[in-house]
Design a protein around this motif. Structure first.
Motif, PDB file in Angstrom:
ATOM      1  N   GLY A  57     -32.974  57.748 -18.319  1.00 47.33           N
ATOM      2  CA  GLY A  57     -34.343  58.250 -18.304  1.00 47.33           C
ATOM      3  C   GLY A  57     -35.127  57.957 -19.562  1.00 47.33           C
ATOM      4  N   ALA A  58     -34.441  57.818 -20.694  1.00 44.99           N
ATOM      5  CA  ALA A  58     -35.146  57.519 -21.938  1.00 44.99           C
ATOM      6  C   ALA A  58     -35.799  56.141 -21.881  1.00 44.99           C
ATOM      7  N   VAL A  59     -35.113  55.191 -21.267  1.00 47.71           N
ATOM      8  CA  VAL A  59     -35.684  53.846 -21.115  1.00 47.71           C
ATOM      9  C   VAL A  59     -36.911  53.916 -20.221  1.00 47.71           C
ATOM     10  N   ARG A  60     -36.783  54.643 -19.117  1.00 50.64           N
ATOM     11  CA  ARG A  60     -37.926  54.840 -18.214  1.00 50.64           C
ATOM     12  C   ARG A  60     -39.125  55.431 -18.957  1.00 50.64           C
ATOM     13  N   ASP A  61     -38.892  56.513 -19.690  1.00 50.97           N
ATOM     14  CA  ASP A  61     -39.996  57.173 -20.399  1.00 50.97           C
ATOM     15  C   ASP A  61     -40.596  56.270 -21.475  1.00 50.97           C
ATOM     16  N   PHE A  62     -39.751  55.507 -22.158  1.00 48.97           N
ATOM     17  CA  PHE A  62     -40.235  54.577 -23.177  1.00 48.97           C
ATOM     18  C   PHE A  62     -41.182  53.551 -22.558  1.00 48.97           C
ATOM     19  N   LEU A  63     -40.807  53.018 -21.397  1.00 54.07           N
ATOM     20  CA  LEU A  63     -41.643  52.030 -20.723  1.00 54.07           C
ATOM     21  C   LEU A  63     -42.936  52.651 -20.184  1.00 54.07           C
ATOM     22  N   LEU A  64     -42.922  53.955 -19.968  1.00 56.16           N
ATOM     23  CA  LEU A  64     -44.126  54.657 -19.519  1.00 56.16           C
ATOM     24  C   LEU A  64     -45.010  55.080 -20.691  1.00 56.16           C
ATOM     25  N   GLY A  65     -44.568  54.743 -21.909  1.00 60.10           N
ATOM     26  CA  GLY A  65     -45.357  55.090 -23.091  1.00 60.10           C
ATOM     27  C   GLY A  65     -45.161  56.514 -23.559  1.00 60.10           C
ATOM     28  N   LYS A  66     -44.096  57.158 -23.096  1.00 58.01           N
ATOM     29  CA  LYS A  66     -43.802  58.527 -23.507  1.00 58.01           C
ATOM     30  C   LYS A  66     -42.752  58.533 -24.606  1.00 58.01           C
ATOM     31  N   GLN A  67     -42.646  59.647 -25.303  1.00 60.05           N
ATOM     32  CA  GLN A  67     -41.637  59.793 -26.350  1.00 60.05           C
ATOM     33  C   GLN A  67     -40.412  60.465 -25.754  1.00 60.05           C
ATOM     34  N   PRO A  68     -39.322  59.738 -25.534  1.00 55.20           N
ATOM     35  CA  PRO A  68     -38.127  60.345 -24.934  1.00 55.20           C
ATOM     36  C   PRO A  68     -37.549  61.447 -25.823  1.00 55.20           C
ATOM     37  N   ASP A  69     -37.013  62.470 -25.175  1.00 59.99           N
ATOM     38  CA  ASP A  69     -36.384  63.562 -25.926  1.00 59.99           C
ATOM     39  C   ASP A  69     -35.003  63.157 -26.435  1.00 59.99           C
ATOM     40  N   ASP A  70     -34.255  62.475 -25.581  1.00 63.69           N
ATOM     41  CA  ASP A  70     -32.880  62.092 -25.929  1.00 63.69           C
ATOM     42  C   ASP A  70     -32.624  60.651 -25.518  1.00 63.69           C
ATOM     43  N   TRP A  71     -31.852  59.972 -26.332  1.00 61.88           N
ATOM     44  CA  TRP A  71     -31.451  58.603 -26.022  1.00 61.88           C
ATOM     45  C   TRP A  71     -29.964  58.581 -25.718  1.00 61.88           C
ATOM     46  N   ASP A  72     -29.595  57.934 -24.604  1.00 64.57           N
ATOM     47  CA  ASP A  72     -28.188  57.763 -24.247  1.00 64.57           C
ATOM     48  C   ASP A  72     -27.810  56.296 -24.400  1.00 64.57           C
ATOM     49  N   VAL A  73     -26.560  56.074 -24.730  1.00 60.89           N
ATOM     50  CA  VAL A  73     -26.057  54.715 -24.943  1.00 60.89           C
ATOM     51  C   VAL A  73     -24.897  54.460 -23.989  1.00 60.89           C
ATOM     52  N   ALA A  74     -24.875  53.272 -23.397  1.00 57.26           N
ATOM     53  CA  ALA A  74     -23.744  52.834 -22.570  1.00 57.26           C
ATOM     54  C   ALA A  74     -23.098  51.632 -23.244  1.00 57.26           C
ATOM     55  N   THR A  75     -21.770  51.550 -23.135  1.00 52.02           N
ATOM     56  CA  THR A  75     -21.036  50.504 -23.839  1.00 52.02           C
ATOM     57  C   THR A  75     -19.786  50.111 -23.053  1.00 52.02           C
ATOM     58  N   ASN A  76     -19.251  48.930 -23.336  1.00 53.16           N
ATOM     59  CA  ASN A  76     -17.972  48.565 -22.728  1.00 53.16           C
ATOM     60  C   ASN A  76     -16.791  48.985 -23.597  1.00 53.16           C
ATOM     61  N   ALA A  77     -17.054  49.663 -24.706  1.00 52.66           N
ATOM     62  CA  ALA A  77     -15.974  50.220 -25.524  1.00 52.66           C
ATOM     63  C   ALA A  77     -15.417  51.462 -24.841  1.00 52.66           C
ATOM     64  N   THR A  78     -14.114  51.632 -24.866  1.00 51.64           N
ATOM     65  CA  THR A  78     -13.509  52.818 -24.259  1.00 51.64           C
ATOM     66  C   THR A  78     -13.842  54.050 -25.098  1.00 51.64           C
ATOM     67  N   PRO A  79     -13.726  55.232 -24.541  1.00 56.30           N
ATOM     68  CA  PRO A  79     -13.996  56.454 -25.326  1.00 56.30           C
ATOM     69  C   PRO A  79     -13.136  56.531 -26.593  1.00 56.30           C
ATOM     70  N   GLU A  80     -11.896  56.087 -26.494  1.00 61.31           N
ATOM     71  CA  GLU A  80     -11.019  56.126 -27.671  1.00 61.31           C
ATOM     72  C   GLU A  80     -11.543  55.210 -28.774  1.00 61.31           C
ATOM     73  N   LYS A  81     -12.045  54.019 -28.388  1.00 61.81           N
ATOM     74  CA  LYS A  81     -12.604  53.097 -29.380  1.00 61.81           C
ATOM     75  C   LYS A  81     -13.873  53.664 -30.000  1.00 61.81           C
ATOM     76  N   VAL A  82     -14.688  54.308 -29.170  1.00 63.28           N
ATOM     77  CA  VAL A  82     -15.912  54.933 -29.690  1.00 63.28           C
ATOM     78  C   VAL A  82     -15.548  55.970 -30.747  1.00 63.28           C
ATOM     79  N   LYS A  83     -14.539  56.765 -30.469  1.00 58.74           N
ATOM     80  CA  LYS A  83     -14.130  57.813 -31.422  1.00 58.74           C
ATOM     81  C   LYS A  83     -13.586  57.206 -32.719  1.00 58.74           C
ATOM     82  N   GLU A  84     -12.969  56.045 -32.606  1.00 62.43           N
ATOM     83  CA  GLU A  84     -12.455  55.373 -33.804  1.00 62.43           C
ATOM     84  C   GLU A  84     -13.584  54.852 -34.688  1.00 62.43           C
ATOM     85  N   LEU A  85     -14.688  54.426 -34.056  1.00 61.36           N
ATOM     86  CA  LEU A  85     -15.774  53.760 -34.790  1.00 61.36           C
ATOM     87  C   LEU A  85     -16.728  54.727 -35.496  1.00 61.36           C
TER      88      LEU A  85
END
Length: 377
Positions: free
Chosen positions: A23-51
């Motif tokens: 939804g943050a991408v949607r709101d950004f394209l609509l010219g709104k200020q998103p409240d929260d940004w989410d990130v998707a990645t091909n890193a596993t949760p364990e790798k994310v925690k390591e980084l």
């Protein structure tokens, strides 16, 4: 966005893909200020925690890790596909994948199924940008499948129609009509949350029109009550105003919608607002005995235009705590023990002061009380 970009760069520096999604991408394209940004990645949760130094396992079984960075929390979720949704809410299982498109394919609507790289390049495999231009809410892929996975998505489509002032795609709307009975499998707390959000919309009437037109209201608790002229409703940032409006228009009490599991405070507030709205006239005691929020809802329902804070500010006292005397004083002066009589007399003193018949002065109150008390006993 800066924090999300920083998280993406950390993941990319480690050799992974990462994008802003949802939804943050949607709101950004609509010219709104998103409240929260989410990130998707091909890193596993364990790798994310390591980084990252600070993380919280908010939904690690579904691939989500909350990354705490620069005083903000960014949800980072591994690309995934979902298994069956036997409870019509959450997937029974998830499978982590390496494909962003596979991840976006599982999302609800095309306008929520876009991703954005750190350079603001948009990845849009399902035509979300075009649907934004068309102001259209359209399910990703087969709408029947999307709604069978999570039946609440039907109500979310209706909520988005008002929130964004968009139309619902005809195929998607037809699917809602067909799949409407599935909403009965959804916990009423989740349904109430969506309806609360509809009452926050500036275009509540659009959402309610779709709710009735789709027939979805027929499968909701007290669903017939949503069939109203909602053009008369004006959003003012209080979801209880919407519920109260519905009750007031149908001349019903809060008990009528008890299945939505309102808190005791919500039920009390709506009951008081309805009580005030149905009064023939308001006086000083009305402004004293009812809260500003109750009166704000009541004034809307009864079509009164009143500066409630200004009127309340002019009252001699704002609450019982400001009384110059206490129940102990009355017991001492009367020589009687505590009992039901005490509440009655304290309220009568409040009334005398609120109506300007008695000063909030201890000696004056004592003189008045002793005279009236002995006269009536």
């Amino acid at each position: 966005m800066k924090t999300a970009v920083k998280a993406i760069r950390t993941l990319e520096d480690a050799g992974y893909e990462a994008y802003m999604v949802g939804g943050a991408v949607r709101d950004f394209l609509l010219g709104k200020q998103p409240d929260d940004w989410d990130v998707a990645t091909n890193a596993t949760p364990e790798k994310v925690k390591e980084l990252f130094n600070r993380t919280v396992d908010t939904g690690i079984e579904h691939g989500t890790v909350l990354v705490l960075l620069d005083g903000e929390g960014i949800e980072v979720t591994t690309f995934r596909t979902d298994g069956l949704y036997t409870d019509k809410r959450r997937p029974d299982s998830v499978e982590f994948v390496q494909s962003l498109e596979e991840d976006l394919k599982r999302r609800d609507f095309t306008i929520n199924a876009m991703a954005m790289a750190e350079d603001l390049h948009i990845i849009d495999p399902f035509g979300g940008k075009e649907d934004l231009k068309k102001r259209l809410i359209k399910a990703v892929g087969n709408p029947d499948s999307r709604f069978q996975e999570d039946a609440l998505r039907m109500l979310r489509a209706i909520r988005f129609s008002g929130q964004l002032d968009f139309e619902i795609d005809e195929e998607t709307l037809a699917s809602i009509r067909k799949q409407a009975p599935l909403i009965q499998s959804i916990a009423v707390e989740r349904i109430k949350t969506e309806i609360d959000k509809i009452f926050f919309n500036k275009n509540t009437s659009r959402s309610m029109a779709y709710l009735v037109r789709s027939g979805l209201n027929g499968y909701l608790p007290s669903g017939e009550m949503f069939n109203l002229d909602w053009s008369l409703y004006k959003e003012e940032g209080d979801h209880l105003k919407g519920w109260s409006f519905m009750l007031y228009q149908h001349e019903k009490e809060v008990e009528q919608i008890r299945e939505y599991k309102f808190s005791n405070e919500e039920k009390r507030l709506m009951s008081k607002a309805l009580e005030a709205a149905r009064m023939a006239e308001w006086n000083a005691w009305t402004f004293y005995a009812f809260s500003a929020r109750e009166l704000a809802i009541a004034s809307f329902l009864s079509k009164q235009s009143i500066d409630i804070p200004a009127v309340k500010s002019r009252l001699p006292i704002q609450s019982r705590k400001e009384l110059a005397v206490s129940g102990n004083d009355l017991m001492q002066w009367s020589g009687d023990k505590q009992g039901p009589w005490l509440k009655k007399w304290v309220e009568e003193i409040e009334r005398q002061i609120v109506f300007g018949l008695l000063q909030n002065n201890k000696e004056q109150i004592k003189e008045w009380f002793l005279h009236e008390y002995h006269r009536q006993t």
